[in-house]
Design a protein around this motif. Structure first.
Motif, PDB file in Angstrom:
ATOM      1  N   LEU A  15       2.292   9.653  -4.961  1.00 55.99           N
ATOM      2  CA  LEU A  15       2.839  10.896  -4.427  1.00 55.99           C
ATOM      3  C   LEU A  15       3.886  11.498  -5.358  1.00 55.99           C
ATOM      4  O   LEU A  15       3.933  12.715  -5.565  1.00 55.99           O
ATOM      5  N   LYS A  16       4.727  10.630  -5.955  1.00 55.22           N
ATOM      6  CA  LYS A  16       5.733  11.125  -6.897  1.00 55.22           C
ATOM      7  C   LYS A  16       5.073  11.826  -8.080  1.00 55.22           C
ATOM      8  O   LYS A  16       5.524  12.887  -8.522  1.00 55.22           O
ATOM      9  N   ASN A  17       4.012  11.199  -8.584  1.00 51.88           N
ATOM     10  CA  ASN A  17       3.303  11.817  -9.709  1.00 51.88           C
ATOM     11  C   ASN A  17       2.697  13.156  -9.303  1.00 51.88           C
ATOM     12  O   ASN A  17       2.768  14.137 -10.043  1.00 51.88           O
ATOM     13  N   SER A  18       2.118  13.176  -8.092  1.00 50.30           N
ATOM     14  CA  SER A  18       1.510  14.428  -7.613  1.00 50.30           C
ATOM     15  C   SER A  18       2.571  15.505  -7.422  1.00 50.30           C
ATOM     16  O   SER A  18       2.354  16.672  -7.758  1.00 50.30           O
ATOM     17  N   LYS A  60       0.833  -1.206   0.000  1.00 47.57           N
ATOM     18  CA  LYS A  60       0.000   0.000   0.000  1.00 47.57           C
ATOM     19  C   LYS A  60       0.868   1.257   0.000  1.00 47.57           C
ATOM     20  O   LYS A  60       0.580   2.228  -0.700  1.00 47.57           O
ATOM     21  N   LEU A  61       1.946   1.203   0.802  1.00 49.50           N
ATOM     22  CA  LEU A  61       2.827   2.362   0.893  1.00 49.50           C
ATOM     23  C   LEU A  61       3.516   2.633  -0.443  1.00 49.50           C
ATOM     24  O   LEU A  61       3.641   3.784  -0.861  1.00 49.50           O
ATOM     25  N   GLN A  62       3.936   1.572  -1.120  1.00 54.22           N
ATOM     26  CA  GLN A  62       4.583   1.743  -2.428  1.00 54.22           C
ATOM     27  C   GLN A  62       3.635   2.369  -3.443  1.00 54.22           C
ATOM     28  O   GLN A  62       4.025   3.245  -4.222  1.00 54.22           O
ATOM     29  N   LEU A  63       2.370   1.919  -3.393  1.00 52.93           N
ATOM     30  CA  LEU A  63       1.377   2.507  -4.305  1.00 52.93           C
ATOM     31  C   LEU A  63       1.169   3.989  -3.991  1.00 52.93           C
ATOM     32  O   LEU A  63       1.086   4.820  -4.893  1.00 52.93           O
ATOM     33  N   LYS A  64       1.130   4.297  -2.701  1.00 52.47           N
ATOM     34  CA  LYS A  64       0.959   5.697  -2.309  1.00 52.47           C
ATOM     35  C   LYS A  64       2.172   6.527  -2.694  1.00 52.47           C
ATOM     36  O   LYS A  64       2.039   7.684  -3.120  1.00 52.47           O
ATOM     37  N   GLN A  65       3.363   5.926  -2.541  1.00 52.30           N
ATOM     38  CA  GLN A  65       4.582   6.656  -2.895  1.00 52.30           C
ATOM     39  C   GLN A  65       4.643   6.949  -4.389  1.00 52.30           C
ATOM     40  O   GLN A  65       5.051   8.035  -4.801  1.00 52.30           O
ATOM     41  N   GLU A  66       4.222   5.969  -5.195  1.00 49.91           N
ATOM     42  CA  GLU A  66       4.192   6.202  -6.638  1.00 49.91           C
ATOM     43  C   GLU A  66       3.211   7.312  -6.983  1.00 49.91           C
ATOM     44  O   GLU A  66       3.500   8.187  -7.812  1.00 49.91           O
TER      45      GLU A  66
END
Length: 603
Positions: free
Chosen positions: A156-159, A148-154
């Motif tokens: 977040l990077k896009n954002s 879940k954290l990796q998905l959020k980090q990805e």
């Protein structure tokens, strides 16, 4: 970590001797285990396909397929290879035992066996098996969280890429980033130069308590908390004001068109009331009251960095007085920095003259009521009004590049004291009634001390020179070492463990348990401070949390020490809660005569 009940464990017994099968089965079932029997290897393999077993007891000498072959087949199957196998055999030759371990056995019991030995070894393997299951479940949960954290980090990077290209907004709070905020301050400074009556104030806000609670919050909760703070800031500031998230727990507000200081203070008081946070995490209710550093804009400010620097000086002054305070920047605050430079100079002199204070207080073993050791704390009486703490001392030592010298002095002094005490306990048997044989000195370390790169080697050299027992040293370190520098902390703690130095830690949480399990860290002791103990006298919820902490620690083979025990009531509470050791003012009173005798003999 919860203990599994014995009757939850299912044990497969494999032996061609029916009498042995019945004896082992009856014995284990009396102890609460479930059992299945197999008289040969083929039947055992069939049973494994039909039932989930927690442990296998395996004979060696059997027809058709011996125990070694059965074990090899079990370990070759990935569905069963994790099941521990204990060999029970009349073969007593070393080579037979070695072969048993080579094919995958976890233990070896020689016939004729003692019932007590079998039950003890079985219980030990079941306990290990249960811990492995719990660790596996924990890792699976962590894997899911990491996914879940990796998905959020990805995401977040896009954002962040969009934000940098468009509006320079913090992705979590939607406030200005520090870069954007500094640009806004620069514009306000320019306006102030052009219009001499143009006034403004800069407020730096810090939620210092978030550092204290960071181990209670996961990343999602930290983000929710930051977003809640930002929402409250946006509600309280006007259209002519700017707000920024400067870092994780620090925010900035720039207010323009301030007619005078009285209005500035009035606005600040409104902000103070609005920015107190009652944040509900998954398991806790957290109250946050931030600190404020304020700078009133003046003509002498030319750069935003200087303005922000002075606001931080004021903020640090407010932190000295506790949570929820504010300070206006004053020129005399700069003089304080000069005094700090003087303090550094005096520290170097104090180190050379070896005039630091090392104080010892007794550690009481609650089960035996004997003194099990001394806890050493370090400070420095700079002058009559000022006492410098260990954290401040290590900061001074690091700033002057004297941390290794400081550690050398402290470690040598502690080891000298321990050597004398170890000699006393050898030659004075009359002390056995009051003092445990495995006497220790517990030394509290600051983060910087443990993170000195060669700290383990330095300690080992001193121990060798002083010729003392390593088991007599217990080093307590703060859990924040893992946040400050995880790799170096892990490296030094592992090195200390390899040197057989006992370790203690001041807090425990999921992250620490995971780190311990993943890196085979054996931490011997957990210290729980007085803040939780005081809460125990008032709230049933805190008692449950405290009991859970102790249970976790004991399941990890850690003893638990309560500190700052100040009265008989607290002592009685910690005994009921299952603590192992205690220190504090009241413990000092209980043991003062025994300590005087020990000091007299050792001197």
């Amino acid at each position: 970590m919860n203990k599994s009940k014995p009757n939850e464990a299912v044990i497969l017994i494999i032996d061609d001797n029916l009498d042995n099968l019945k004896l082992l089965s009856d014995m284990l079932e009396k102890n609460g285990y479930k059992t299945r029997r197999a008289i040969n290897g083929n039947l055992a393999l069939q049973a494994l396909n039909a039932t989930n077993f927690d442990l296998i007891l395996l004979d060696i000498n059997m027809p058709s397929m011996d125990g070694y072959q059965v074990c090899q087949k079990i370990k070759a199957n990935p569905e069963f290879d994790s099941i521990p196998v204990i060999f029970i055999s009349a073969l007593n030759d070393v080579l037979d035992k070695v072969k048993a371990f080579k094919v995958g056995g976890i233990d070896y019991i020689t016939k004729p066996f003692q019932i007590e030995e079998v039950t003890a070894r079985v219980a030990n393997q079941i306990r290990i098996r249960n811990l492995q299951k719990e660790l596996k479940n924990l890792n699976q949960k962590l894997d899911k969280k990491n996914e879940k954290l990796q998905l959020k980090q990805e995401s977040l990077k896009n954002s962040q890429a969009i934000i940098v290209n468009n509006s320079l907004k913090d992705p979590i709070t939607n406030l200005n980033t520090k870069i954007a905020f500094m640009g806004q301050i620069r514009q306000v400074i320019s306006k102030s130069k052009a219009h001499h009556i143009y006034n403004y104030i800069l407020i730096v806000i810090q939620y210092e308590q978030l550092k204290k609670y960071q181990y209670l919050l996961n990343s999602e909760e930290e983000n929710r908390c930051a977003a809640l703070i930002a929402k409250k800031i946006n509600k309280v500031i006007g259209q002519d004001s700017f707000a920024s998230r400067l870092d994780d727990n620090r925010f900035g507000i720039l207010i323009q068109n301030i007619p005078d200081l009285k209005v500035a203070i009035s606005q600040l008081q409104t902000i103070q009331k609005s920015l107190k946070i009652d944040f509900k995490a998954s398991n806790y209710q957290i109250n946050l009251d931030p600190n404020y550093g304020i700078v009133v804009g003046a003509q002498e400010y030319q750069k935003p960095e200087k303005l922000l620097y002075d606001a931080r000086i004021a903020l640090n002054e407010s932190l000295i007085e506790g949570y929820g305070n504010y300070k206006l920047f004053k020129p005399e605050h700069k003089y304080k920095i000069v005094r700090e430079l003087e303090l550094q100079t005096q520290f170097k002199k104090a180190l050379k003259e070896q005039i630091f204070g090392i104080h010892y207080q007794p550690i009481l073993c609650l089960s035996t009521q004997k003194i099990s050791g001394l806890e050493a704390t370090i400070d420095w009486e700079y002058n009559r009004e000022t006492k410098i703490t260990l954290r401040q001392l290590t900061q001074l030592a690091r700033e002057k590049n004297l941390l290794e010298d400081f550690n050398q002095l402290i470690l040598q002094t502690i080891c000298d004291r321990l050597r004398k005490l170890q000699e006393v306990l050898i030659w004075h048997n009359n002390l056995e009634d009051d003092i445990t044989s495995n006497f220790i000195i517990k030394l509290k370390l600051a983060t910087a001390q443990l993170l000195q790169s060669n700290f383990p080697q330095q300690l080992n050299t001193i121990i060798t020179q002083k010729n003392i027992e390593k088991e007599g040293i217990l080093l307590e370190f703060p859990v924040e070492v893992f946040i400050t520098n995880f790799e170096l902390a892990l490296k030094n703690i592992t090195a200390l463990q390899q040197l057989k130095i006992n370790l203690s830690i001041d807090r425990i949480g999921t992250d620490l348990i995971t780190t311990m399990c993943q890196n085979n860290l054996a931490i011997k002791n957990l210290t729980i401070n007085s803040h939780l103990l005081q809460a125990l006298e008032q709230k049933d919820t805190d008692i449950k949390i405290n009991h859970h902490l102790i249970e976790i620690a004991h399941n990890l083979n850690m003893s638990v020490t309560a500190t700052e025990i100040s009265n008989p009531m607290q002592l009685e509470i910690i005994k009921q809660q299952g603590y192992d050791f205690a220190t504090g003012k009241y413990i000092n009173q209980l043991t003062q005569d025994k300590i005087k005798d020990l000091d007299r003999i050792s001197s």
